[in-house]
Scaffold this motif. Structure first.
Motif, PDB file in Angstrom:
ATOM      1  N   SER A 184      -8.892   2.903  -2.258  1.00 59.93           N
ATOM      2  CA  SER A 184      -8.783   2.574  -0.839  1.00 59.93           C
ATOM      3  C   SER A 184      -9.620   1.341  -0.549  1.00 59.93           C
ATOM      4  N   PRO A 191       0.826  -1.209   0.000  1.00 61.48           N
ATOM      5  CA  PRO A 191       0.000   0.000   0.000  1.00 61.48           C
ATOM      6  C   PRO A 191       0.861   1.259   0.000  1.00 61.48           C
ATOM      7  N   VAL A 192       0.326   2.327  -0.573  1.00 63.66           N
ATOM      8  CA  VAL A 192       1.015   3.622  -0.512  1.00 63.66           C
ATOM      9  C   VAL A 192       0.694   4.323   0.801  1.00 63.66           C
ATOM     10  N   VAL A 244     -13.218   5.126  -3.789  1.00 65.86           N
ATOM     11  CA  VAL A 244     -12.351   6.088  -4.465  1.00 65.86           C
ATOM     12  C   VAL A 244     -12.846   7.479  -4.098  1.00 65.86           C
ATOM     13  N   SER A 258      -4.503   2.371   0.964  1.00 66.43           N
ATOM     14  CA  SER A 258      -4.622   2.937  -0.378  1.00 66.43           C
ATOM     15  C   SER A 258      -3.561   2.329  -1.284  1.00 66.43           C
ATOM     16  N   PHE A 259      -3.970   2.075  -2.528  1.00 66.87           N
ATOM     17  CA  PHE A 259      -3.100   1.467  -3.529  1.00 66.87           C
ATOM     18  C   PHE A 259      -3.214   2.246  -4.833  1.00 66.87           C
ATOM     19  N   PRO A 260      -2.142   2.259  -5.634  1.00 64.29           N
ATOM     20  CA  PRO A 260      -2.271   2.856  -6.962  1.00 64.29           C
ATOM     21  C   PRO A 260      -3.343   2.108  -7.755  1.00 64.29           C
ATOM     22  N   HIS A 261      -4.161   2.844  -8.483  1.00 62.60           N
ATOM     23  CA  HIS A 261      -5.277   2.253  -9.234  1.00 62.60           C
ATOM     24  C   HIS A 261      -4.816   1.098 -10.113  1.00 62.60           C
ATOM     25  N   TYR A 286      -9.212  12.075  -6.743  1.00 59.42           N
ATOM     26  CA  TYR A 286      -8.029  11.265  -6.429  1.00 59.42           C
ATOM     27  C   TYR A 286      -8.199   9.863  -7.005  1.00 59.42           C
ATOM     28  N   GLN A 289      -6.590   8.203  -8.971  1.00 56.14           N
ATOM     29  CA  GLN A 289      -5.382   7.422  -9.202  1.00 56.14           C
ATOM     30  C   GLN A 289      -5.125   6.424  -8.070  1.00 56.14           C
ATOM     31  N   GLU A 290      -5.887   6.518  -6.984  1.00 54.79           N
ATOM     32  CA  GLU A 290      -5.746   5.592  -5.862  1.00 54.79           C
ATOM     33  C   GLU A 290      -7.085   4.950  -5.521  1.00 54.79           C
TER      34      GLU A 290
END
Length: 134
Positions: free
Chosen positions: A94, A21-22, A85, A45-48, A89, A91-92
């Protein structure tokens, strides 16, 4: 590379996640308390592009305590939230930590809406704590 599977209570829909996860956080806002039925929400949260969603979900858009819009995807059969989402945002993605059913998942590093945290909830000392508008 780490691969994790998140799912609802009945296993449909689900999200396969590739990599770490970021961010991992907990939120004590009233909207998260109501959404989870618990005293806070915990999510990663992770990159899409690191998330592959399988199965069908139903969407619900909720306006957060400070006006942000969140698009939740939950199972139409059992009602569990599988991911969400925040608009603006995209691009991520959750994912609620409980959807992973993994007690070894990395701990949170951030806690928000600390002013709404139940007095008996404690977090590790190194968690970054943020207060928001009461």
């Amino acid at each position: 590379m780490t691969v994790r599977l998140a799912s609802c209570s009945c296993g449909q829909p689900r999200a396969e996640v590739f990599g770490e996860p970021v961010g991992v956080s907990v939120c004590h806002c009233y909207a998260c308390q109501r959404r989870t039925g618990s005293v806070f929400g915990a999510q990663a949260s992770f990159p899409h592009e690191s998330v592959a969603v399988k199965g069908d979900g139903t969407e619900f858009v909720r306006v957060g305590d400070e006006g942000g819009r969140f698009r939740f995807t939950f199972c139409p059969r059992c009602g569990s939230t599988v991911f969400y989402v925040e608009e603006g945002y995209e691009q991520e993605i959750s994912i609620p930590l409980g959807a992973f059913a993994d007690s070894g998942f990395p701990p949170p590093t951030v806690s928000v809406y600390e002013e709404r945290r139940h007095w008996w909830v404690s977090l590790p000392n190194d968690v970054e704590k943020h207060r928001r508008n009461p």
